[in-house]
Enzyme design. Structure first.
Site, PDB file in Angstrom:
ATOM      1  N   HIS A 156       0.834  -1.214   0.000  1.00 16.83           N
ATOM      2  CA  HIS A 156       0.000   0.000   0.000  1.00 16.83           C
ATOM      3  C   HIS A 156       0.868   1.263   0.000  1.00 16.83           C
ATOM      4  CE1 HIS A 156      -3.299  -2.753   1.209  1.00 16.83           C
ATOM      5  NE2 HIS A 156      -2.360  -3.283   1.980  1.00 16.83           N
ATOM      6  N   SER A 277      15.061  21.651 -16.078  1.00 19.13           N
ATOM      7  CA  SER A 277      13.849  22.440 -16.277  1.00 19.13           C
ATOM      8  C   SER A 277      14.230  23.757 -16.939  1.00 19.13           C
ATOM      9  CB  SER A 277      13.184  22.693 -14.925  1.00 19.13           C
ATOM     10  OG  SER A 277      12.349  23.834 -15.004  1.00 19.13           O
ATOM     11  N   LYS A 283      16.130  21.785 -10.806  1.00 15.52           N
ATOM     12  CA  LYS A 283      15.481  20.522 -11.158  1.00 15.52           C
ATOM     13  C   LYS A 283      16.368  19.539 -11.916  1.00 15.52           C
ATOM     14  CE  LYS A 283      11.838  19.458 -10.530  1.00 15.52           C
ATOM     15  NZ  LYS A 283      10.586  19.761 -11.224  1.00 15.52           N
ATOM     16  N   GLU A 290       9.396   8.722 -16.876  1.00 13.59           N
ATOM     17  CA  GLU A 290       8.028   9.230 -17.080  1.00 13.59           C
ATOM     18  C   GLU A 290       7.501   8.886 -18.465  1.00 13.59           C
ATOM     19  OE1 GLU A 290       7.546  13.290 -14.714  1.00 13.59           O
ATOM     20  OE2 GLU A 290       9.460  13.135 -15.730  1.00 13.59           O
TER      21      GLU A 290
END
Ligand code: ARG
Length: 460
Positions: A156, A277, A283, A290
Site C-alpha cells: 500500500h 527544467s 530541477k 516518465e
C-alpha cells in the site's frame, strides 16, 4: 496510371482513393522481407517448372538490384505504388521485362503480406528480446553490487518490512523473464509460412508451399489457405506481449520516479540520463522513466485497437487487415526505445543505500519480527500481533521509544530489544524466495542461470 488490377478497370484510380488506401509510407520497412519472400517464391516457381532457370535468374537479379536501390535510396516511387509489394514488383518488371511479369504467378498480395509480416515480426521480436536481456543484465549487475544493502519493502506504499535491495531489483528481473517466455511462445506460434495460400484458396498451379516455407526458414506451413491469409493472431499476441512488457517497464519506471524524489531520496539520476527544467534551476527530472510510463498507454491502445479491427472480420482477407502494421511497428519501436533508455537510466543511477537503510531501520519495521518472536515462544500469532500492535500504538501516542517499551514489556523483555537493531529484521527473512541474505544469494544464482539459458535460447 497503371495499377496491379488495370485489366479489369477502364479508368485509373481516384486521387482520393489512393491517398486513403496507400500504405507505402509505413510498409516500406517490410521491403527487405518482401524481397526475401519474393526470392523464395521465384525459386519455388522454377522448381515446379513454371519459370525457366533463366527466367528465375533474371528475376532474382532484378530483385538484387531492387534491394540495392532501396538501400541506397535510388528507387524512385511512383504514384501508383500503393504499397511496398506493388513498388517492388513494378520495379522488378521494369528491370527483368517479361520474366518480371511472372513474379506474381500463383501469389496474391494477401499471402505475400502475411508472409512478409511474419518474417518481420519473427526477427523484430528477437531484437526486443535482446534488449530485455540487456536490461536484465543490468538488474543482475546492480543486484550483485548491492550486496547486503536493504530498503523498506512496501505494501500500500506504506513501509512494511525491510527487504534486500538485490531482492527488490530482481523482482523486476523475474517479470522480464516471463516477458521473454511470452515472446518466445509468440515467435514459435507465428513460425508458419502462409506463402502459397494465394488470394484465399490456394492455386491450380503446382506450387510448392512446403519448399518455400523451408526456403524462408519457417518451421511449418499453413494447413488452411483461408486461415493463412486472415490470421493476424500473431500480431495481436505480439502487441499483448509488448503491452505487458511495457506495463512492467512502467511499474519499474514509477518506482524510479518515486525513489528520485527528495521525499524518498533513494536514487540519484545521472546527468546524461535526466533532464533539467527551463525555468527551475534546481530541477533534475526523470523524463525517461516518465515517458516509459506514459508511452505504455499507446502500447495498450495498439493492442485494443487491433483487436477491435479484427473483431467481426469475415474470412478471408479484408483491407481492414492493412491496419495491422502501424500498431505493430509503433509498439516495437516504442518498446525498443524504452528498453534501451531504461537500461541506461538504471545502469547509471546512484542507489543511495545509506538513505534506504535509514528508512528501513525505523523501529516499527521490525514489528512483525517482535510478533514472530512471541510466536516462537508459544503465543498464538493473533495474540502476539495484538501485544506488539499495542506497544506500537503507545510508542506513537506517548512518544516513548519502542525499544524502551519492548524492554519493559512482560511478554517481550530486554532479550527482544536486539530485534530492533539496525539490519537485523532483514537478516531474519530466511525462507526460500524471501528477502533476506541467504535466500537472496540462492535467488541471484538462479536468476543468473536463467539469464544464461535465455541468452543462449535467443542467440539461436
Ligand atoms: N497493403 C495491403 C495490406 O497491407 C496488401 C494486401 C492488399 N491486398 C488486397 N487484396 N488489396 O494488407
Amino acid at each position: 496510371m497503371s495499377t496491379l488490377w488495370h485489366g479489369r478497370f477502364e479508368g485509373g484510380p481516384a486521387e482520393e482513393l489512393l491517398a486513403f488506401t496507400v500504405s507505402l509510407p509505413y510498409d516500406r520497412r517490410l521491403a527487405g522481407d518482401d524481397i526475401t519472400g519474393s526470392r523464395a517464391h521465384v525459386r519455388g516457381l522454377a522448381r515446379v517448372g513454371i519459370l525457366t532457370e533463366a527466367e528465375r535468374d533474371d528475376v532474382l537479379e532484378a530483385l538484387d538490384r531492387v534491394e540495392r536501390e532501396l538501400e541506397s535510396g535510388e528507387l524512385v516511387f511512383v504514384a501508383s505504388d500503393e504499397d511496398i509489394h506493388t513498388a517492388v514488383e513494378r520495379r522488378v518488371t521494369e528491370l527483368a521485362g517479361p520474366a518480371g511479369g511472372k513474379l506474381h504467378t500463383g501469389r496474391s498480395r494477401n499471402d505475400q503480406v502475411a508472409t512478409d509480416l511474419r518474417l518481420y515480426a519473427k526477427r523484430e521480436l528477437a531484437g526486443i528480446a535482446a534488449r530485455v536481456l540487456a536490461l536484465q543484465g543490468v538488474l543482475l549487475d546492480r543486484a550483485r553490487e548491492a550486496g547486503d544493502a536493504y530498503l523498506p519493502g512496501y505494501t500500500h506504499l506504506q513501509r512494511a518490512q525491510p527487504v534486500l535491495l538485490a531482492h527488490h531489483l530482481l523482482a523486476h528481473g523475474w517479470a522480464l523473464a516471463r516477458d521473454l517466455d511470452r515472446l518466445a511462445d509468440t515467435r514459435r506460434r507465428l513460425d508458419v509460412s502462409p506463402l502459397g495460400a494465394g488470394a484465399l484458396a490456394g492455386s491450380s498451379l503446382p506450387l510448392d508451399p512446403e519448399g518455400t516455407a523451408e526456403d524462408l526458414g519457417f518451421a511449418r506451413v499453413f494447413d488452411n489457405s483461408l486461415d493463412a491469409v486472415s490470421d493476424r493472431d500473431f500480431v495481436a499476441e505480439a502487441l499483448f506481449d509488448l503491452a505487458l512488457l511495457g506495463v512492467h517497464l512502467s511499474r519499474l519506471a514509477e518506482e524510479l520516479i518515486l525513489w528520485s524524489t527528495d521525499e524518498f531520496g533513494f536514487l540519484g539520476l545521472d546527468d546524461a540520463w535526466s533532464t533539467g527544467s527551463s525555468m527551475l534551476p534546481q530541477k533534475k527530472n526523470p523524463d525517461i522513466a516518465e515517458l516509459t510510463r506514459g508511452k505504455t498507454g499507446r502500447l495498450i491502445g495498439n493492442l485494443t485497437g487491433l483487436l477491435a479491427t479484427l473483431k467481426a472480420l469475415p474470412l478471408a482477407y479484408n483491407r481492414d487487415l492493412q491496419e495491422d502494421k502501424e500498431p505493430l511497428f509503433d509498439s516495437l519501436d516504442t518498446v525498443a526505445l524504452a528498453l534501451s533508455a531504461m537500461t541506461g537510466l538504471l545502469a547509471t543511477s546512484t542507489l543511495r543505500t545509506d538513505v534506504m537503510a535509514a528508512a528501513a531501520d525505523s523501529p516499527t519495521s521490525a514489528a512483525t519480527d517482535l510478533a514472530e518472536h512471541l510466536v516462537a515462544g508459544g503465543l498464538p500469532f493473533r495474540e502476539a500481533h495484538a501485544v506488539v500492535g499495542a506497544l506500537v500504538r503507545r510508542s506513537l501516542d506517548e512518544g516513548i521509544a519502542l525499544r524502551d517499551l519492548v524492554a519493559a514489556s512482560p511478554e517481550l523483555g530486554p532479550e527482544a530489544v536486539g530485534l530492533l537493531d539496525e539490519g537485523v529484521a532483514v537478516s531474519r527473512r530466511t525462507t526460500r524466495g524471501g528477502a533476506g541474505p541467504a535466500p537472496v544469494a540462492a535467488q541471484l544464482a538462479r536468476f543468473a542461470e536463467r539469464l544464461t539459458e535465455d541468452r543462449d535460447r535467443w542467440e539461436q
